[in-house]
Design an enzyme around this catalytic site. Structure first.
Site, PDB file in Angstrom:
ATOM      1  N   THR A   1     -12.656  -5.704  56.628  1.00 44.07           N
ATOM      2  CA  THR A   1     -12.937  -4.575  57.504  1.00 44.07           C
ATOM      3  C   THR A   1     -14.396  -4.653  57.953  1.00 44.07           C
ATOM      4  O   THR A   1     -15.261  -5.017  57.184  1.00 44.07           O
ATOM      5  CB  THR A   1     -12.707  -3.251  56.756  1.00 44.07           C
ATOM      6  OG1 THR A   1     -11.395  -3.258  56.243  1.00 44.07           O
ATOM      7  CG2 THR A   1     -12.898  -2.048  57.657  1.00 44.07           C
TER       8      THR A   1
ATOM      9  N   ARG B   1       2.317  -1.878  56.220  1.00 44.76           N
ATOM     10  CA  ARG B   1       1.295  -1.030  55.592  1.00 44.76           C
ATOM     11  C   ARG B   1       0.044  -0.879  56.470  1.00 44.76           C
ATOM     12  O   ARG B   1      -0.434  -1.816  57.075  1.00 44.76           O
ATOM     13  CB  ARG B   1       0.895  -1.668  54.251  1.00 44.76           C
ATOM     14  CG  ARG B   1      -0.127  -0.862  53.479  1.00 44.76           C
ATOM     15  CD  ARG B   1      -1.531  -1.376  53.680  1.00 44.76           C
ATOM     16  NE  ARG B   1      -2.525  -0.684  52.819  1.00 44.76           N
ATOM     17  CZ  ARG B   1      -3.829  -0.850  52.938  1.00 44.76           C
ATOM     18  NH1 ARG B   1      -4.319  -1.662  53.869  1.00 44.76           N
ATOM     19  NH2 ARG B   1      -4.669  -0.219  52.127  1.00 44.76           N
ATOM     20  N   VAL B   2      -0.464   0.330  56.599  1.00 42.86           N
ATOM     21  CA  VAL B   2      -1.697   0.592  57.346  1.00 42.86           C
ATOM     22  C   VAL B   2      -2.653   1.310  56.408  1.00 42.86           C
ATOM     23  O   VAL B   2      -2.261   2.244  55.700  1.00 42.86           O
ATOM     24  CB  VAL B   2      -1.407   1.481  58.574  1.00 42.86           C
ATOM     25  CG1 VAL B   2      -2.700   1.971  59.205  1.00 42.86           C
ATOM     26  CG2 VAL B   2      -0.597   0.707  59.599  1.00 42.86           C
TER      27      VAL B   2
ATOM     28  N   THR C   1     -14.789   1.308  54.344  1.00 44.13           N
ATOM     29  CA  THR C   1     -14.050   0.114  53.992  1.00 44.13           C
ATOM     30  C   THR C   1     -13.680   0.195  52.517  1.00 44.13           C
ATOM     31  O   THR C   1     -14.464   0.715  51.724  1.00 44.13           O
ATOM     32  CB  THR C   1     -14.877  -1.173  54.213  1.00 44.13           C
ATOM     33  OG1 THR C   1     -14.109  -2.302  53.793  1.00 44.13           O
ATOM     34  CG2 THR C   1     -16.188  -1.154  53.451  1.00 44.13           C
TER      35      THR C   1
ATOM     36  N   GLY D   1      -7.738   1.689  51.119  1.00 41.14           N
ATOM     37  CA  GLY D   1      -7.365   2.615  52.185  1.00 41.14           C
ATOM     38  C   GLY D   1      -6.591   3.835  51.723  1.00 41.14           C
ATOM     39  O   GLY D   1      -6.826   4.949  52.221  1.00 41.14           O
TER      40      GLY D   1
END
Lengths: 173, 132
Positions: free
Chosen positions: B1, B29-30, B52, B55
């Site tokens: 990220t 997946r997000v 970052t 998540g």
């Protein structure tokens, strides 16, 4: 009077400072410095914070040393799926994209969602199609691939077989 | 990220985050990066944040918006607010880091994870990159 600030991050990579080769350390620092320079150039010339953060992030998306755009990690299925978001503090306008596989700079796609659509988030093929219709650079999915990231996926898959999983319960969604 | 947060000469804030996610993610997946208020948030009345890390923790806590709300309502400075919310992430078992810029131009890094790559530049002449 000039009064601007820019901070960036290149993620929390698995490699802490102590485990990197000097060459890798230098490359990462150079990549971060290039991103800072890009954002600084915008701000120092009186430009908008929104333009500065996009410029800085695009440099890191194009740099295969960071987990975004080129050089992003792979999904379990061996695909680079890219996510991004941008937000304007003036009016809380925001744009986000997820699951892109063909748009070279996801942050610019996120900005297009914010500025050229009534939406906040678009995802997957529709988001790529939206970006393509707005004239954003499109690339073959293989553009995002690096051997290092591919091997990381293979290592992770191997670990799941041998039980030496670095995240035992595979909390990836 | 990767991410950036900025304040320009006109006093406006903005934040941006971009990521490939986690190695081996499945089922579409997000993480937090594209979730406004979790991994990315900007509000001239509060701050600009990019995050970052793990998540799922950042989404559940609403990290980026939480930091801005603490600064806007609690009048905390950027370092105090980011450290407090990062402590909450850590207490829940998450790991990662955030960068933040306040309306007065002050900024903060807060993280509890190795390999945090970060940099800062200001009109006052600061220009530095660091690797934790």
């Amino acid at each position: 009077m000039q009064n601007w600030t820019l901070v960036i991050h290149g993620g929390a990579g698995a490699m802490a400072r102590g485990t990197m080769t000097p060459e890798r350390d230098a490359a990462q620092r150079a990549g971060l410095a290039a991103a800072l320079e890009a954002g600084k150039a915008v701000l120092a010339s009186g430009g908008a914070a929104l333009d500065a953060v996009e410029a800085a992030v695009k440099v890191l998306e194009d740099n295969p040393g960071f987990n975004a755009g080129r050089g992003a990690v792979f999904t379990y299925e061996g695909v680079n799926e890219l996510d991004a978001a941008i937000m304007d503090g003036r009016n809380r306008a925001a744009g986000a994209v997820t699951g892109l596989t063909r748009t070279r700079n996801p942050i610019s796609a996120a900005r297009a969602v914010m500025e050229k659509s009534p939406h906040v988030m678009l995802q997957a093929p529709g988001a790529d199609r939206f970006a393509r219709e707005r004239g954003l650079d499109q690339v073959d999915p293989s553009y995002f691939r690096t051997e290092e990231r591919w091997q990381q996926l293979q290592t992770m898959k191997e670990n799941t077989k041998t039980g030496a999983v670095f995240d035992a319960d595979m909390k990836y969604g | 990220t990767v991410g950036a947060a900025a304040k320009d000469m006109h006093g406006n804030l903005a934040a941006a985050t971009s990521t490939g996610g986690l190695t081996g993610k499945r089922w579409g997946r997000v993480g937090d990066s594209p979730v406004i208020g979790a991994g990315t948030y900007a509000d001239n009345r509060g701050c600009a944040v990019s995050a970052t890390g793990s998540g799922e923790f950042y989404i559940r806590i609403g990290v980026a918006h939480e930091i801005c709300a603490r600064m806007r309502f609690g009048k905390e400075d950027a370092q105090t607010a980011t450290d407090a919310v990062q402590d909450e992430v850590k207490a829940l078992g998450g790991a990662g880091g955030v960068i933040a810029v306040a309306p007065d131009g002050t900024s903060a890094f807060s993280f509890n994870t190795p390999g945090m790559y970060r940099g800062r530049a200001t009109s006052g002449g600061d220009f530095a990159v660091h690797i934790y």
